[in-house]
Design an enzyme around this catalytic site. Structure first.
Site, PDB file in Angstrom:
ATOM      1  CB  CYS A 149      -0.952  -0.023   1.193  1.00 12.03           C
ATOM      2  SG  CYS A 149      -0.165  -0.330   2.797  1.00 12.03           S
ATOM      3  CE1 TYR A 150       2.142   4.242   5.005  1.00  9.07           C
ATOM      4  CE2 TYR A 150       2.872   2.078   5.736  1.00  9.07           C
ATOM      5  CZ  TYR A 150       2.279   3.295   6.004  1.00  9.07           C
ATOM      6  OH  TYR A 150       1.827   3.568   7.274  1.00  9.07           O
TER       7      TYR A 150
END
Length: 339
Positions: A149-150
């Site tokens: 996600c990051y």
């Protein structure tokens, strides 16, 4: 058109739940199996009452998955995923893996940050599943390592400028803030919903496992090794990631030039929206969507470029992007089931 028969392995975590929700409305998909060791035998609709799926969770067994010729979404943890996926690939299945086990090109980097890899040869066949930059490879892949996600939010905000030579590969700083769901359902329920209430904190400073994933993709774009400063923060909301990125321009520039570079690169991308000058993303504006919003500014007092991106960590940062990859791998319109 014959529907794609899908299995979701590890379907009761946050990413599994989102996959069930998205795929239950996908016109070209039929969900055949959903596995859960702890909830085997229980109806999906009993655990997630808003999902009208007439299936019960099953224990994970490799043979039935292979025998049914399913398209598999693996939501298993790191290390556990690589103990099952090679058999599915050997039996001719297509797989999107949401763990980190097949995101890396270099096995030594994976083993430095995670653990020993049991099937390093399969890394050569896997494709990093960021469609905006690896679309054609994804179309032809049987195994896709779905990005973290990051990294998704950070890379979408850096790669166009780096590929065009607008920013330097040196001195990149990424400051990201995530909702609690990024830590996983078990961690949130057992710990974070109490610890994170009315509090913000940075964690894994200088050693977060998403750092090498970001550096891998930036190094490919820059054609040289790239190191970044990446600092994640946990904030008291359920979902969403806001990343503020600091970059050094390679020559004289201004905000309009930077935004035009983003607009040019993303003009045909269905899930990336470049905001007008003076506007910056908010997580609530992308919640529940597969979108990434991008805003940018040239900070004239320091000469730095500041880029801000927002995504829903459970959709574009995980399950939505996984479905986007499935659509590409199966020759479907990329946006089906996601708009």
């Amino acid at each position: 058109m014959k529907k794609i028969r899908v299995g979701i392995v590890g379907a009761t975590g946050y990413t599994g739940e989102e996959l069930l929700r998205i795929l239950s409305h996908h016109p070209d998909v039929e969900i055949i199996k959903a596995t859960s060791q702890s909830l085997a035998g229980k109806k999906i609709s009993a655990i997630f009452p808003d999902l009208k799926i007439d299936l019960a969770f099953e224990p994970l067994q490799d043979d039935p998955i292979s025998r049914n010729g399913l398209f598999v979404f693996s939501c298993l943890p790191h290390k556990e995923a690589m103990s099952h996926i090679p058999l599915w690939i050997k039996n001719g299945l297509k797989v999107v893996d949401l763990s980190a086990d097949f995101r890396f090109n270099d096995v030594s980097i994976y083993e430095k940050w995670y653990q020993k890899h049991s099937t390093p040869d399969l890394l050569k066949k896997s494709v990093y599943g960021l469609p905006e930059f690896h679309r054609e490879e994804i179309r032809n892949a049987s195994l896709v390592g779905n990005p973290g996600c990051y990294p998704t939010g950070a890379l979408l905000g850096i790669l166009p400028l780096l590929k065009e030579g607008i920013v330097s590969p040196d001195g990149i700083v990424i400051d990201s803030k995530s909702g609690m769901s990024g830590a996983g359902r078990k961690t949130v329920e057992e710990k974070l919903k109490f610890e994170a209430n009315e509090s913000v904190h940075a964690y894994n400073i200088g050693k977060h496992r998403h750092t090498p994933e970001i550096e891998q993709e930036l190094s490919l774009a820059a054609k040289k090794p790239v190191s970044v400063v990446f600092t994640p923060h946990l904030i008291p909301m359920h979902r969403g990631i806001l990343s503020t990125i600091y970059l050094k321009p390679t020559s004289k520039t201004d905000t309009q030039k930077i935004l035009k570079a983003f607009q040019s690169y993303y003009q045909n991308e269905p899930f990336v929206k470049v905001l007008p000058e003076g506007y910056f993303p908010k997580t609530k504006e992308v919640t529940g969507t597969n979108a990434c919003h991008i805003g940018a500014l040239h900070h004239s007092p320091t000469g730095q470029i500041i880029v801000v991106t927002a995504i829903d960590n459970l959709i574009k940062g995980a399950s939505g992007q996984a479905v986007q990859n499935m659509n590409l791998m199966c020759g479907l319109e990329e946006t089906i089931g996601l708009t």
